[in-house]
Design an enzyme around this catalytic site. Structure first.
Site, PDB file in Angstrom:
ATOM      1  N   PHE A 123       5.045  -2.709   3.190  1.00 44.63           N
ATOM      2  CA  PHE A 123       5.061  -2.943   2.121  1.00 44.63           C
ATOM      3  C   PHE A 123       6.923  -2.947   1.796  1.00 44.63           C
ATOM      4  CE2 PHE A 123       6.975  -2.244  -2.592  1.00 44.63           C
ATOM      5  CZ  PHE A 123       6.024  -3.202  -3.613  1.00 44.63           C
ATOM      6  N   SER A 132      14.113   5.708  -5.738  1.00 48.79           N
ATOM      7  CA  SER A 132      13.726   5.511  -7.392  1.00 48.79           C
ATOM      8  C   SER A 132      14.216   4.818  -8.023  1.00 48.79           C
ATOM      9  CB  SER A 132      14.147   6.894  -8.025  1.00 48.79           C
ATOM     10  OG  SER A 132      13.268   7.753  -7.535  1.00 48.79           O
ATOM     11  N   GLU A 363       5.834   5.471  -3.795  1.00 45.22           N
ATOM     12  CA  GLU A 363       4.859   4.252  -4.756  1.00 45.22           C
ATOM     13  C   GLU A 363       5.714   4.765  -6.032  1.00 45.22           C
ATOM     14  OE1 GLU A 363       1.602   2.707  -4.052  1.00 45.22           O
ATOM     15  OE2 GLU A 363       2.114   3.212  -1.929  1.00 45.22           O
TER      16      GLU A 363
HETATM   17  N1  CAA Z   1       4.889  -2.755 -14.190  1.00 49.00           N
HETATM   18  C1  CAA Z   1       5.616  -4.381 -14.312  1.00 49.00           C
HETATM   19  N2  CAA Z   1       7.276  -4.890 -14.542  1.00 49.00           N
HETATM   20  C2  CAA Z   1       7.896  -3.509 -14.534  1.00 49.00           C
HETATM   21  C3  CAA Z   1       7.844  -2.110 -13.872  1.00 49.00           C
HETATM   22  C4  CAA Z   1       6.133  -2.035 -14.040  1.00 49.00           C
HETATM   23  N3  CAA Z   1       5.718  -1.029 -14.007  1.00 49.00           N
HETATM   24  N4  CAA Z   1       8.423  -1.112 -14.228  1.00 49.00           N
HETATM   25  C5  CAA Z   1       9.608  -2.838 -15.317  1.00 49.00           C
HETATM   26  N5  CAA Z   1       9.354  -3.630 -14.407  1.00 49.00           N
HETATM   27  C6  CAA Z   1      10.629  -4.503 -15.249  1.00 49.00           C
HETATM   28  C7  CAA Z   1      10.680  -5.270 -16.065  1.00 49.00           C
HETATM   29  O1  CAA Z   1      10.013  -5.093 -17.145  1.00 49.00           O
HETATM   30  C8  CAA Z   1      12.483  -5.858 -15.778  1.00 49.00           C
HETATM   31  O2  CAA Z   1      11.609  -7.649 -15.984  1.00 49.00           O
HETATM   32  P1  CAA Z   1      12.215  -8.731 -16.251  1.00 49.00           P
HETATM   33  O3  CAA Z   1      13.967  -8.462 -15.329  1.00 49.00           O
HETATM   34  O4  CAA Z   1      11.704  -9.805 -15.749  1.00 49.00           O
HETATM   35  O5  CAA Z   1      12.586  -8.037 -17.750  1.00 49.00           O
HETATM   36  C9  CAA Z   1      12.213  -5.563 -14.738  1.00 49.00           C
HETATM   37  O6  CAA Z   1      10.944  -4.465 -13.916  1.00 49.00           O
HETATM   38  C10 CAA Z   1      13.423  -4.066 -14.841  1.00 49.00           C
HETATM   39  O7  CAA Z   1      13.059  -2.947 -14.854  1.00 49.00           O
HETATM   40  P2  CAA Z   1      14.150  -2.110 -15.689  1.00 49.00           P
HETATM   41  O8  CAA Z   1      15.095  -3.107 -16.922  1.00 49.00           O
HETATM   42  O9  CAA Z   1      13.264  -1.548 -16.872  1.00 49.00           O
HETATM   43  O10 CAA Z   1      15.561  -1.379 -14.371  1.00 49.00           O
HETATM   44  P3  CAA Z   1      15.959   0.212 -14.685  1.00 49.00           P
HETATM   45  O11 CAA Z   1      15.710  -0.145 -13.257  1.00 49.00           O
HETATM   46  O12 CAA Z   1      15.169   0.303 -15.769  1.00 49.00           O
HETATM   47  O13 CAA Z   1      13.911   0.695 -14.349  1.00 49.00           O
HETATM   48  C11 CAA Z   1      12.302   1.353 -12.516  1.00 49.00           C
HETATM   49  C12 CAA Z   1      13.479  -0.113 -12.924  1.00 49.00           C
HETATM   50  C13 CAA Z   1      10.767   1.173 -13.288  1.00 49.00           C
HETATM   51  C14 CAA Z   1      12.729   2.945 -12.440  1.00 49.00           C
HETATM   52  C15 CAA Z   1      11.889   1.062 -11.093  1.00 49.00           C
HETATM   53  O14 CAA Z   1      13.108   1.129 -10.338  1.00 49.00           O
HETATM   54  C16 CAA Z   1      10.779   1.677 -10.409  1.00 49.00           C
HETATM   55  O15 CAA Z   1       9.969   1.723 -10.552  1.00 49.00           O
HETATM   56  N6  CAA Z   1      10.872   1.929  -9.216  1.00 49.00           N
HETATM   57  C17 CAA Z   1      10.468   3.042  -8.262  1.00 49.00           C
HETATM   58  C18 CAA Z   1      10.032   2.358  -7.442  1.00 49.00           C
HETATM   59  C19 CAA Z   1       9.385   2.796  -6.478  1.00 49.00           C
HETATM   60  O16 CAA Z   1       7.778   2.691  -7.424  1.00 49.00           O
HETATM   61  N7  CAA Z   1       9.445   3.062  -4.984  1.00 49.00           N
HETATM   62  C20 CAA Z   1       7.836   3.129  -3.890  1.00 49.00           C
HETATM   63  C21 CAA Z   1       8.774   2.672  -3.143  1.00 49.00           C
HETATM   64  S1  CAA Z   1       7.205   2.080  -2.210  1.00 49.00           S
HETATM   65  C22 CAA Z   1       6.143   2.743  -1.453  1.00 49.00           C
HETATM   66  O17 CAA Z   1       6.334   4.043  -2.178  1.00 49.00           O
HETATM   67  C23 CAA Z   1       5.569   2.300  -0.872  1.00 49.00           C
HETATM   68  C24 CAA Z   1       5.009   3.239   0.918  1.00 49.00           C
HETATM   69  O18 CAA Z   1       5.206   2.399   2.072  1.00 49.00           O
HETATM   70  C25 CAA Z   1       4.070   4.207   0.310  1.00 49.00           C
END
Ligand code: CAA
Length: 381
Positions: A123, A132, A363
């Site tokens: 992924f 982040s 994640e």
């Molecule tokens: N579930 C569903 N939708 C979500 C969500 C969630 N937990 N969090 C945000 N969204 C959606 C919002 O509803 C919004 O959707 P729409 O535009 O359709 O309305 C969209 O995402 C954007 O959200 P925000 O406006 O809230 O954006 P933001 O920039 O303020 O915040 C964030 C976003 C929550 C910080 C997000 O960027 C995030 O989760 N960051 C962390 C990323 C992460 O977890 N990375 C892991 C990498 S993968 C990994 O580690 C894999 C591996 O190999 C082990």
């Protein structure tokens, strides 16, 4: 409220435990030391149905619920958290998203071999400048006839070297910010696709993590997963389930720390008796047991809510936040109980600490989980 697992759940837990103890454990120390990917074990896990646990049998999966998956994840991670994350990424971040949002073509061509364990998935969301702050994707995918042409870079990709299929988030419409991101499936070996060297990590060393590069990498338009512009929603929705998987991984490490401490404290003698007789040790054991149980309850609550189709965004974030925190704490206590022996590789507990730390980072870091939880709390009032 019923806290009992079904007979079927218990059978799955037992079979995962048997496999972990008999097949995974014998090579875990060496693989950690040599940072060696467990290719053969991953294949065996595929044959046993552990790589596509929640996928419908129509697509080669085991058709089980999230509770079953959580039970198996905990048992595997207890013995080797590296295999835990390999399993979690394939099940939660790759198979789940493909089944939920993929076209029939994508599901038949790619999901079936992934669910059967013939192929491995990865992924790819994180980038050098978008960790982040995941909406700030710089990788692009420009439409060109029947293809998308991908350019950019991803990093910290679990299964990055060994995967066959990669779910890549890339911008197909730069004017639309995160609503212009799409998800594309890229096959390993596609021209223009490459990966960096294996990262030399503190923990989960038997899993492979690396960066990915895309230089005019052409993928067929049929490899689009869900719709154009839905890639960020795809990543977020998928990560919610992924966080349950990582919570399980952390619970497994915490439980292993507790079990090792219970055993060692009843064998090791000091001041004329087993150290388990001392309150200093008993208090640590008690605190560890409370933490493990609390983390399990949060994790199974999130899994149960997912299984009945309820919204589980907050619960998954809570489970990951708490389980990852206590995994580090329990591993530290296990080292303290083992004294000097806890600090050397001969005993397993130093690995538990090294493996536990990443669960607070990937994640979604603990700080991101708190943001997700706070937003859900504030939205509900
Ligand atoms: N579930 C569903 N939708 C979500 C969500 C969630 N937990 N969090 C945000 N969204 C959606 C919002 O509803 C919004 O959707 P729409 O535009 O359709 O309305 C969209 O995402 C954007 O959200 P925000 O406006 O809230 O954006 P933001 O920039 O303020 O915040 C964030 C976003 C929550 C910080 C997000 O960027 C995030 O989760 N960051 C962390 C990323 C992460 O977890 N990375 C892991 C990498 S993968 C990994 O580690 C894999 C591996 O190999 C082990």
């Amino acid at each position: 409220m019923n806290f009992d697992f079904t007979e079927e759940h218990l059978l799955i837990k037992e079979s995962a435990k048997d496999f972990a103890e008999n097949e995974i454990a014998p090579t875990a120390i060496e693989r950690d030391k040599n940072a060696e990917f467990p290719e053969k074990l991953v294949k065996q896990m595929g044959e046993l149905g552990f790589m596509g646990m929640m996928v419908s049998p129509d697509y080669g999966g085991a058709g089980m619920d999230t509770i079953s998956y959580a039970l198996a994840m905990i048992e595997i991670s207890k013995v080797d958290a590296s295999l835990g994350v390999i399993m979690s990424v394939n099940n939660s971040l790759v198979c789940w998203g493909l089944e939920e949002y993929g076209s029939d073509y994508v599901k038949e061509k790619f999901l079936t071999p992934l669910a059967q364990g013939e192929k491995l998935g990865a992924f790819a969301l994180s980038e050098p400048e978008a960790g982040s702050d995941a909406t700030k994707q710089k990788t692009t995918a420009d439409a060109d006839g029947d293809f998308y042409v991908i350019n950019g870079m991803k990093n910290w990709i679990t299964n990055g070297i060994s995967a066959d299929y990669y779910l890549v988030m890339a911008t197909t419409d730069k004017g639309k910010a995160h609503k212009g991101i799409s998800t594309l499936l890229v096959e390993n070996g596609t021209e223009g696709f490459g990966h960096g060297a294996k990262e030399d990590k503190l923990g989960i060393r038997s899993s492979d993590t690396c960066s990915l590069t895309f230089e005019n990498c052409k993928v067929p338009k049929e490899n689009l997963v869900w719709e154009e512009g839905k890639g960020f929603n795809f990543a977020m929705n998928t990560l919610n389930g992924g966080r349950i998987g990582i919570a399980c991984q952390a619970v497994g490490i915490a439980e292993a720390s507790l079990e090792a401490s219970l055993k060692y404290s009843q064998e090791r003698k000091a001041f004329g008796k087993e150290i388990s007789n001392f309150q200093a040790i008993q208090f640590m054991l008690s605190d560890m047991a409370v933490k493990v149980d609390a983390a399990k309850i949060l994790t199974f609550k999130a899994a149960a809510m997912k299984d009945v189709g309820k919204k589980y965004v907050k619960e998954a974030a809570m489970a990951k936040l708490y389980a990852s925190k206590i995994a580090v704490e329990c591993a530290l206590d296990a080292i303290q109980i083992h004294g000097g022996y806890g600090y050397v590789r001969e005993y397993l507990v130093e690995r538990y600490l090294r493996d536990a730390k990443i669960t607070e980072i990937y994640e979604g870091t603990s700080e991101i989980q708190r943001i997700v939880i706070a937003r859900a709390l504030l939205d509900s009032v």
